[in-house]
Design an enzyme around this catalytic site. Sequence first.
Site, PDB file in Angstrom:
ATOM      1  N   GLU A  11      12.318 -41.393 -12.773  1.00 26.10           N
ATOM      2  CA  GLU A  11      11.832 -41.245 -11.496  1.00 26.10           C
ATOM      3  C   GLU A  11      10.836 -40.003 -11.438  1.00 26.10           C
ATOM      4  O   GLU A  11      10.468 -39.641 -10.086  1.00 26.10           O
ATOM      5  CB  GLU A  11      12.908 -40.966 -10.441  1.00 26.10           C
ATOM      6  CG  GLU A  11      13.585 -42.520 -10.118  1.00 26.10           C
ATOM      7  CD  GLU A  11      14.746 -42.326  -9.273  1.00 26.10           C
ATOM      8  OE1 GLU A  11      15.242 -43.255  -8.588  1.00 26.10           O
ATOM      9  OE2 GLU A  11      15.293 -41.145  -8.826  1.00 26.10           O
ATOM     10  N   THR A  25      25.749 -50.228 -19.900  1.00 26.60           N
ATOM     11  CA  THR A  25      26.574 -50.056 -18.941  1.00 26.60           C
ATOM     12  C   THR A  25      26.891 -51.439 -18.190  1.00 26.60           C
ATOM     13  O   THR A  25      25.964 -52.158 -17.941  1.00 26.60           O
ATOM     14  CB  THR A  25      26.222 -49.144 -17.777  1.00 26.60           C
ATOM     15  OG1 THR A  25      24.932 -49.318 -17.100  1.00 26.60           O
ATOM     16  CG2 THR A  25      26.206 -47.729 -18.349  1.00 26.60           C
ATOM     17  N   GLY A  32      28.694 -52.102 -15.295  1.00 27.30           N
ATOM     18  CA  GLY A  32      29.571 -52.194 -14.008  1.00 27.30           C
ATOM     19  C   GLY A  32      30.784 -51.960 -13.947  1.00 27.30           C
ATOM     20  O   GLY A  32      31.413 -51.259 -14.808  1.00 27.30           O
ATOM     21  N   ASP A  49      24.472 -43.120 -12.170  1.00 29.10           N
ATOM     22  CA  ASP A  49      24.137 -41.786 -12.556  1.00 29.10           C
ATOM     23  C   ASP A  49      25.292 -40.898 -12.632  1.00 29.10           C
ATOM     24  O   ASP A  49      25.406 -39.906 -13.532  1.00 29.10           O
ATOM     25  CB  ASP A  49      23.292 -41.240 -11.408  1.00 29.10           C
ATOM     26  CG  ASP A  49      21.956 -41.942 -11.016  1.00 29.10           C
ATOM     27  OD1 ASP A  49      21.381 -42.060 -12.038  1.00 29.10           O
ATOM     28  OD2 ASP A  49      21.694 -41.952  -9.963  1.00 29.10           O
ATOM     29  N   GLY A  54      28.080 -43.446  -0.474  1.00 32.62           N
ATOM     30  CA  GLY A  54      26.940 -42.567  -0.895  1.00 32.62           C
ATOM     31  C   GLY A  54      27.010 -42.337  -2.398  1.00 32.62           C
ATOM     32  O   GLY A  54      27.777 -42.880  -3.229  1.00 32.62           O
TER      33      GLY A  54
END
Length: 317
Positions: free
Chosen positions: A158, A236, A238, A268, A303
Amino acid sequence: MDAHNDDHSDGCEHSDGYDYDVLVVGSANADLTVRVDRRPDAGETVLGTDLVESAGGKGANQAAAAARLGGRVALLARVGADSYGELLMEAQRAAGTDVRHVIVDPEARTGTAMIIVGADGDNSIVVSLGANAALSPKDVAAAREVIASAAVVSLQLEIPMESVVATAAAAREAGTRVVLNPSPAPESLAPELLAAADPLVVNEHEARRLSGAADGGPAEWARALRARGARSVVVTLGGDGAYVLDADGAAAVPGVKVTAVDTTGAGDAFTGALATRLARGEPLATAARYAVRVGAAAVTKPGAQPSYPTPDELPGA
């Protein structure tokens, strides 16, 4: 790699000879989140909850996750001289991150991410890079001593690609291990980035795209990515855990069953935890088992950074 209990130390045993366990070089965004009963189709308007503003960005998320787990963590990023920038700085300080290397840019707005979370906890995200786009190779060059003072450097995509490449090169020169999460996923990765990645941390979508093995599964993707140059690979999965492959072999890491509330930033959290454990010298599969628990804890609260656990909040054993 044989599975064994990784719960021998949730304390703060740090990598010898380094100022930091983990230096995260990457993005810092303000997350603007709305929850909806279902995410809209193209051209459709749906009603959502009140807007929630919180700290995010893949780089800042990884730093906060690692710091909350007890790692000595620093962040190299750019934020604007605005209220969102201060929100991000305060969140990092609260997590325990060293923010001396965060550059406050008066000429740019802090990056923002617009997040829509559905009833199933899955999300759709649009990122406006803002100050992240100005994190330059010059900033990286100025931070060479900081890079050399870290056991692990964690990178994502990013920020400008040339800055990612410059950081990876500086890390390799210094003997600092590179953890690379190529997200958002490009069509391909430069050979020098793949060669630096130890590990390359990819989700299923990223693994499929970057490996070229569209019809395969985690084992095929990991093998293809190692064949393309990555030193080691973590896919990964999940709620299903992760799959790891390195020079010692392959290991399937089982998931931890939890009720997902919001998956934002869970990847993250996983990567930050993985980097912290690798900095302490743990084998890749052992570090991944710990990281799966951290990622599972993160999806149980809304969040990104607000959901990140401390060691005593982790599910499973």
